[in-house]
Design an enzyme around this catalytic site. Structure first.
Site, PDB file in Angstrom:
ATOM      1  N   PRO A 294      49.611  36.778  34.638  1.00  0.00           N
ATOM      2  CA  PRO A 294      48.288  37.314  34.277  1.00  0.00           C
ATOM      3  C   PRO A 294      47.097  36.590  34.905  1.00  0.00           C
ATOM      4  O   PRO A 294      45.955  36.799  34.488  1.00  0.00           O
ATOM      5  CB  PRO A 294      48.283  37.120  32.761  1.00  0.00           C
ATOM      6  CG  PRO A 294      49.033  35.836  32.572  1.00  0.00           C
ATOM      7  CD  PRO A 294      50.094  35.806  33.642  1.00  0.00           C
ATOM      8  N   GLU A 295      47.335  35.746  35.895  1.00  0.00           N
ATOM      9  CA  GLU A 295      46.262  34.899  36.425  1.00  0.00           C
ATOM     10  C   GLU A 295      45.017  35.677  36.838  1.00  0.00           C
ATOM     11  O   GLU A 295      43.882  35.243  36.613  1.00  0.00           O
ATOM     12  CB  GLU A 295      46.779  34.076  37.623  1.00  0.00           C
ATOM     13  CG  GLU A 295      47.693  32.919  37.251  1.00  0.00           C
ATOM     14  CD  GLU A 295      49.159  33.298  37.241  1.00  0.00           C
ATOM     15  OE1 GLU A 295      50.010  32.405  37.388  1.00  0.00           O
ATOM     16  OE2 GLU A 295      49.463  34.506  37.079  1.00  0.00           O
ATOM     17  N   VAL A 296      45.223  36.838  37.475  1.00  0.00           N
ATOM     18  CA  VAL A 296      44.076  37.585  38.001  1.00  0.00           C
ATOM     19  C   VAL A 296      43.124  38.007  36.884  1.00  0.00           C
ATOM     20  O   VAL A 296      41.923  38.169  37.117  1.00  0.00           O
ATOM     21  CB  VAL A 296      44.560  38.809  38.808  1.00  0.00           C
ATOM     22  CG1 VAL A 296      45.128  39.890  37.905  1.00  0.00           C
ATOM     23  CG2 VAL A 296      43.440  39.372  39.688  1.00  0.00           C
TER      24      VAL A 296
ATOM     25  N   PHE B 281      41.833  34.020  38.382  1.00  0.00           N
ATOM     26  CA  PHE B 281      42.689  33.052  39.055  1.00  0.00           C
ATOM     27  C   PHE B 281      43.656  33.809  39.969  1.00  0.00           C
ATOM     28  O   PHE B 281      43.593  35.028  40.096  1.00  0.00           O
ATOM     29  CB  PHE B 281      43.443  32.235  37.995  1.00  0.00           C
ATOM     30  CG  PHE B 281      43.911  30.879  38.449  1.00  0.00           C
ATOM     31  CD1 PHE B 281      43.308  30.206  39.498  1.00  0.00           C
ATOM     32  CD2 PHE B 281      44.973  30.259  37.791  1.00  0.00           C
ATOM     33  CE1 PHE B 281      43.742  28.949  39.888  1.00  0.00           C
ATOM     34  CE2 PHE B 281      45.415  29.004  38.167  1.00  0.00           C
ATOM     35  CZ  PHE B 281      44.801  28.359  39.227  1.00  0.00           C
TER      36      PHE B 281
END
Length: 255
Positions: free
Chosen positions: A133-135, A139
């Site tokens: 899920p970084e985006v 991120f």
């Protein structure tokens, strides 16, 4: 070790992420300790397989965001060094001659999903969940993408990293992110059986198999076959191969 625990059972080495109060989140200390433990188990003559699991209900919920917040105004080199520490863990797993198995319960998110994906085999509890899920927080799942694309292909990988959607254990297995899914009541016993099976394999054959398996990443078809020819011939010269052939032929003669 501060954030991990290392135990040995016969030929099985186990690294346990030991920050359950943080959902086993990854920070610089944890990454450095993981690399040290992996190297030590790689060099240990009595160890044939390495398992990575986590304390508490979750495998690893990703990067320690509190630690990242403290670094927000740090110089770029400090950020590079911090990222490099986790990259070193992934690289160490790949170049080790011994198989590394992720035992995933609960959440394996972001860097935790990356850690699982970096392992050679992923055994998932039926309640395991996987996500990159970084985006969603601005991120990038930067290093994990190298392994993810190889595991599930471009279209599936980009879907996962661009949406951050959560996969169940069965969904992760369906696209090739997970090797096997075990029922909750049998997870411990069945995963232990896999580790024991791996631990019994001839060491030289396992080392040659893993080395060639990842070497093929950088080779075309003909070069891959050529590398396989060399590995095949080299394996025939080992004591493990000689003894294995003799055991098999002796059993055949007896029957």
């Amino acid at each position: 070790m501060k954030n991990i625990r290392v135990t040995v059972e016969g030929a099985i080495g186990r690294i346990t992420l030991a920050r359950p109060e943080k959902k086993n989140a990854l920070d610089r200390v944890t990454a450095d300790e993981l690399a040290q433990a992996l190297f030590a188990l790689s060099e240990a003559a009595e160890i044939n397989v390495v398992a990575i699991d986590g304390d508490g209900p979750d495998f690893c919920a990703g990067a320690d965001l509190a630690a990242l917040e403290e670094m927000l105004d740090a110089p770029r080199q400090e950020h590079l060094d911090d990222a490099k520490a986790l990259g070193h863990v992934f690289h160490t797993i790949r170049r080790m001659e011994k198989p590394v198995v992720a035992l995933v319960r609960g959440r394996a998110y972001a860097g935790g999903a990356g850690l699982a994906t970096a392992c050679d085999i992923v055994l998932a509890h039926e309640d395991a969940r996987f996500s990159y899920p970084e985006v969603t927080i601005g991120f990038v799942p930067a290093m994990a993408m190298t392994m993810l694309r190889r595991s599930v292909g471009e279209k599936q990988a980009f879907d996962l990293v661009s949406t951050g959607r959560i996969l169940s254990a069965d969904q992760a297995k369906e696209i090739g992110l997970v090797s096997r899914v075990f029922p909750a009541s049998e997870f411990q016993g069945l995963s232990q059986a896999v580790l024991e099976q791996l631990a019994k394999q001839p060491r030289s054959a396992m080392a040659a198999t893993k080395s060639l398996f990842y070497k093929l990443d950088n080779l075309g078809f003909l070069d891959g076959i050529s590398a396989g020819i060399v590995a095949n011939a080299d394996a025939r010269a080992t004591n493990d191969f000689r003894e294995g052939v003799r055991r098999f032929t002796n059993r055949t003669k007896e029957t």
